[in-house]
Write an enzyme that holds these catalytic residues in place. Structure first.
Site, PDB file in Angstrom:
ATOM      1  N   GLU A 171       0.842  -1.195   0.000  1.00  0.00           N
ATOM      2  CA  GLU A 171       0.000   0.000   0.000  1.00  0.00           C
ATOM      3  C   GLU A 171       0.879   1.246   0.000  1.00  0.00           C
ATOM      4  OE1 GLU A 171      -4.201  -0.923   1.589  1.00  0.00           O
ATOM      5  OE2 GLU A 171      -2.980  -0.293   3.279  1.00  0.00           O
ATOM      6  N   GLY A 177      -6.474   6.673   0.104  1.00  0.00           N
ATOM      7  CA  GLY A 177      -7.502   7.666   0.363  1.00  0.00           C
ATOM      8  C   GLY A 177      -7.317   8.957  -0.420  1.00  0.00           C
ATOM      9  N   SER A 218      -6.630   3.472  -3.103  1.00  0.00           N
ATOM     10  CA  SER A 218      -7.607   4.008  -4.065  1.00  0.00           C
ATOM     11  C   SER A 218      -8.003   2.987  -5.123  1.00  0.00           C
ATOM     12  CB  SER A 218      -7.075   5.293  -4.732  1.00  0.00           C
ATOM     13  OG  SER A 218      -6.840   6.288  -3.759  1.00  0.00           O
TER      14      SER A 218
HETATM   15  P1  13P Z   1      -8.419   3.485   0.098  1.00  0.00           P
HETATM   16  O1  13P Z   1      -8.880   2.339  -0.758  1.00  0.00           O
HETATM   17  O2  13P Z   1      -9.532   4.263   0.719  1.00  0.00           O
HETATM   18  O3  13P Z   1      -7.398   4.333  -0.610  1.00  0.00           O
HETATM   19  O4  13P Z   1      -7.643   2.826   1.349  1.00  0.00           O
HETATM   20  C1  13P Z   1      -6.671   1.876   1.107  1.00  0.00           C
HETATM   21  C2  13P Z   1      -6.266   1.288   2.402  1.00  0.00           C
HETATM   22  O5  13P Z   1      -5.602   1.902   3.210  1.00  0.00           O
HETATM   23  C3  13P Z   1      -6.705  -0.080   2.679  1.00  0.00           C
HETATM   24  O6  13P Z   1      -6.071  -0.593   3.803  1.00  0.00           O
END
Ligand code: 13P
Length: 259
Positions: A171, A177, A218
């Site tokens: 990630e 986010g 995302s």
């Molecule tokens: P988003 O999909 O909201 O970007 O978050 C990713 C995340 O941190 C999942 O653990």
């Protein structure tokens, strides 16, 4: 094709969202017409107080329940903490550890992530270990060094046999986010690097090929098929889009086609 050696995992991370009272309606929509592939796991990692409601609503469905953190301690005077034993007792199958939000806001170190990984393995809960670089680190060309340090530390003292049951989630912090997804090439590059690192520096190719490596940041109903089509991306850890049952169901379906 390598992917047959490992599971496709589509895991939602609800973070600190939703209420227990909303779980039944959410699950009704999610599971109304749900396709989960043979080699696929569909998981929802929910806040601790929502676990019983989610277990009840997921009963009789293919959806597995996960937590978002665990204490490294077994039991005792650790106010506010939740043990792996307690999670296992509730029937939790997966648990996220080392999420960048916990590393950033709760000062979680690589060593602590390794301790948490081991308490989960001891209780038969599948760890989803998060790794990933910040934007500054990427711009400084440090992505692979940061990610390999995190992977190396997380798997410290874990046997090859145990490692096969662990899920890694790449990630990149700058993609979480933000609506700014890593391109499928960027995500594949790091996921393939992680697989190679596990194969050549930590274990061996047989072990590494069995480890599911997810992408998170995302990921949504629109971009997931392209990400999942990458050779070393075995699923997703999904934040915002996992709060929308119809969209999350479509991502599970995309995973079933990839599984
Ligand atoms: P988003 O999909 O909201 O970007 O978050 C990713 C995340 O941190 C999942 O653990």
């Amino acid at each position: 094709m390598d992917k047959k050696f490992r599971k496709t995992v589509i895991a939602g991370n609800w973070k600190m969202n939703q209420l227990a009272s909303g779980v039944p309606a959410f699950m009704e929509t999610l599971t109304a017409d749900l396709t989960v592939g043979k080699g696929e796991e569909a998981v929802l990692c929910v806040p601790f107080p929502l676990i019983p409601a989610m277990k009840a609503a997921a009963a009789g469905t293919p959806v597995k329940v996960g937590a978002q953190d665990v204490s490294a301690h077994d039991k005792g005077a650790y106010t506010g903490e939740v043990s792996a034993d307690m999670l296992a007792d509730l029937g939790v199958d997966f648990c996220i550890i080392g999420h960048s939000e916990r590393r950033a806001y709760h000062a979680e170190s690589d060593e602590l992530v390794n301790e948490k990984l081991k308490v989960l393995l001891a209780k038969g809960i599948t760890p989803i270990v998060c790794v990933g670089e910040s934007l500054e680190q990427r711009d400084a060309g440090e992505t692979l060094r940061i990610v390999s340090t995190q992977v190396q530390a997380a798997f410290q003292g874990v046997s090859a046999e145990e490692a096969r049951g662990i899920v890694v989630a790449y990630e990149p912090i700058w993609a979480i986010g933000t609506g700014r997804t890593a391109t499928s090439e960027q995500a594949q590059e790091v996921c393939s690097f992680i697989r190679e690192y596990l194969a050549e520096k930590v274990y061996d190719w047989d072990t590494s090929k069995a480890i599911s490596i997810l992408y998170g940041g995302s990921m949504n109903g629109k971009n997931c098929a392209e990400l999942l089509a990458q050779m070393d991306i075995d699923g997703g850890l999904i934040g915002g889009a996992s709060l929308k049952p119809a969209e999350f169901a479509s991502m599970i379906k995309a995973g079933s086609e990839d599984a």
